[in-house]
Design an enzyme around this catalytic site. Structure first.
Site, PDB file in Angstrom:
ATOM      1  N   GLY A 134       0.692  -1.279  -0.020  1.00 17.70           N
ATOM      2  CA  GLY A 134      -0.055   0.133   0.033  1.00 17.70           C
ATOM      3  C   GLY A 134       0.538   1.276  -0.183  1.00 17.70           C
ATOM      4  N   SER A 135       1.631   1.232  -0.831  1.00 16.53           N
ATOM      5  CA  SER A 135       2.674   2.587  -1.123  1.00 16.53           C
ATOM      6  C   SER A 135       2.565   3.275  -2.261  1.00 16.53           C
ATOM      7  CB  SER A 135       4.147   1.836  -0.880  1.00 16.53           C
ATOM      8  OG  SER A 135       4.339   0.905  -1.633  1.00 16.53           O
ATOM      9  N   THR A 136       1.560   3.761  -2.933  1.00 17.67           N
ATOM     10  CA  THR A 136       1.495   4.575  -3.723  1.00 17.67           C
ATOM     11  C   THR A 136       1.062   5.871  -3.437  1.00 17.67           C
ATOM     12  OG1 THR A 136      -0.713   3.795  -4.545  1.00 17.67           O
ATOM     13  CG2 THR A 136       0.981   2.608  -5.566  1.00 17.67           C
ATOM     14  N   GLY A 175       0.196   8.453   0.573  1.00 16.39           N
ATOM     15  CA  GLY A 175      -0.096   8.228   1.975  1.00 16.39           C
ATOM     16  C   GLY A 175       1.187   7.972   2.911  1.00 16.39           C
ATOM     17  N   ILE A 176       0.962   7.348   3.893  1.00 12.96           N
ATOM     18  CA  ILE A 176       1.952   6.554   4.778  1.00 12.96           C
ATOM     19  C   ILE A 176       2.906   5.787   4.160  1.00 12.96           C
ATOM     20  CG2 ILE A 176       2.814   5.463   6.796  1.00 12.96           C
ATOM     21  CD1 ILE A 176       0.141   6.574   8.210  1.00 12.96           C
ATOM     22  N   GLY A 177       2.409   4.813   3.183  1.00 13.00           N
ATOM     23  CA  GLY A 177       3.341   4.004   2.607  1.00 13.00           C
ATOM     24  C   GLY A 177       4.341   4.378   1.595  1.00 13.00           C
ATOM     25  N   SER A 229      -2.368   1.394  14.532  1.00 16.96           N
ATOM     26  CA  SER A 229      -2.992   2.665  14.981  1.00 16.96           C
ATOM     27  C   SER A 229      -3.230   2.703  16.368  1.00 16.96           C
ATOM     28  CB  SER A 229      -4.270   2.865  13.746  1.00 16.96           C
ATOM     29  OG  SER A 229      -4.922   3.876  14.605  1.00 16.96           O
ATOM     30  N   TYR A 265     -12.491  -1.040  11.932  1.00 16.68           N
ATOM     31  CA  TYR A 265     -11.309  -0.636  11.725  1.00 16.68           C
ATOM     32  C   TYR A 265     -10.423  -0.933  12.839  1.00 16.68           C
ATOM     33  CZ  TYR A 265      -7.432   2.635  11.145  1.00 16.68           C
ATOM     34  OH  TYR A 265      -6.189   3.266  10.823  1.00 16.68           O
TER      35      TYR A 265
END
Length: 263
Positions: free
Chosen positions: A14-16, A18-20, A141, A154
């Site tokens: 999930g790195s495209t 935000g945090i990633g 989180s 979540y």
């Protein structure tokens, strides 16, 4: 400070954005080779263009895979070689009333937020143990500790990530492999920015005003602002490095002081 990451290879789910994306950029900046991941090949290619424009000498590649799709996950796992660093970052986030979240949605959250980490860790852990060095990180989180009433699904999956990381760490005895979890606080990632913008539009107020109001309503934050993705990434760098060998099985807070417990 030299974090000794120049000879390491990392995969960040999930790195495209935000945090990633911030984590991938930070690892590349330290000289690591990084494989990024996104749900679509188009998104991966766009992120690769941005990273290569910023860091032209970086060793970066990408793999598209939607972690809610079992077939795509199998293909991704088959394509991964030996890794030194695995950052389990991919995740779903959303505000929903508990009674309105269907079984299918619960399952989707577990597949993406929890089972992605199970499947990726299972793929790479044995190799790390054989080589006696490796880093597995989960981006969880503070909501996994203090589960919000409007994000129960979540929060439960984030709690499961913490438990998973702690359990896996017990398999690493006598090696230089560590497994740790980062408890992020309210972070202004692309997903959160989109949620804030949607709420602001629904209430007919400016997005910046809505952003400030959300932080003001959080009575326990010590930071008194949203965390930047790059600030989470800096903690990832340390925990991914050889310098963090004494930290294992931990849930390390980068929550801006939102959690009120001492530990």
């Amino acid at each position: 400070m030299d974090l000794r990451l120049k000879d390491k290879t990392a995969f960040v789910s999930g790195s495209t954005q935000g945090i990633g994306f911030a984590v991938a950029r930070a690892l590349l900046g330290e000289g690591a080779a990084v494989v990024i991941n996104g749900r679509s090949e188009a998104g991966v290619q766009d992120a690769l263009r941005r990273l290569r424009a910023e860091l032209p000498d970086a060793d970066v590649s990408g793999r598209g895979a939607d972690f809610s799709d079992a077939a795509q996950v199998r293909d991704l796992l088959a394509s991964l070689g030996d890794l030194d660093i695995l950052v389990n970052n991919v995740g779903l986030f959303g505000l929903d009333r508990f009674e309105e979240v269907s079984d299918d949605e619960w399952q989707r959250y577990f597949d993406v937020n929890v089972m992605s980490g199970v499947r990726l860790s299972r793929q790479v852990l044995s190799g790390m143990l054989d080589r006696k060095w490796g880093r597995i990180l989960f981006i969880s989180s503070e909501s996994g500790v203090n589960v919000p009433a409007d994000m129960v699904h979540y929060g439960v999956t984030k709690a499961a990530m913490i438990a998973l990381g702690n359990g896996l760490s017990k398999l690493t005895r006598g090696t230089e492999v560590t497994v740790n979890t980062i408890l992020g606080g309210p972070t202004y990632s692309d997903g959160v920015a989109g949620t804030v913008a949607g709420i602001a539009q629904a209430r007919n107020v400016p997005a910046d005003e809505m952003k400030a109001a959300i932080i003001s309503a959080n009575q326990t934050t010590l930071l008194q602002r949203f965390i930047e993705p790059s600030e989470i990434a800096q903690l990832v760098l340390y925990l991914a490095s050889p310098l963090s060998a004494a930290t294992n099985g931990a849930a390390v807070r980068a929550d801006g002081g939102v959690l009120t417990t001492m530990i």
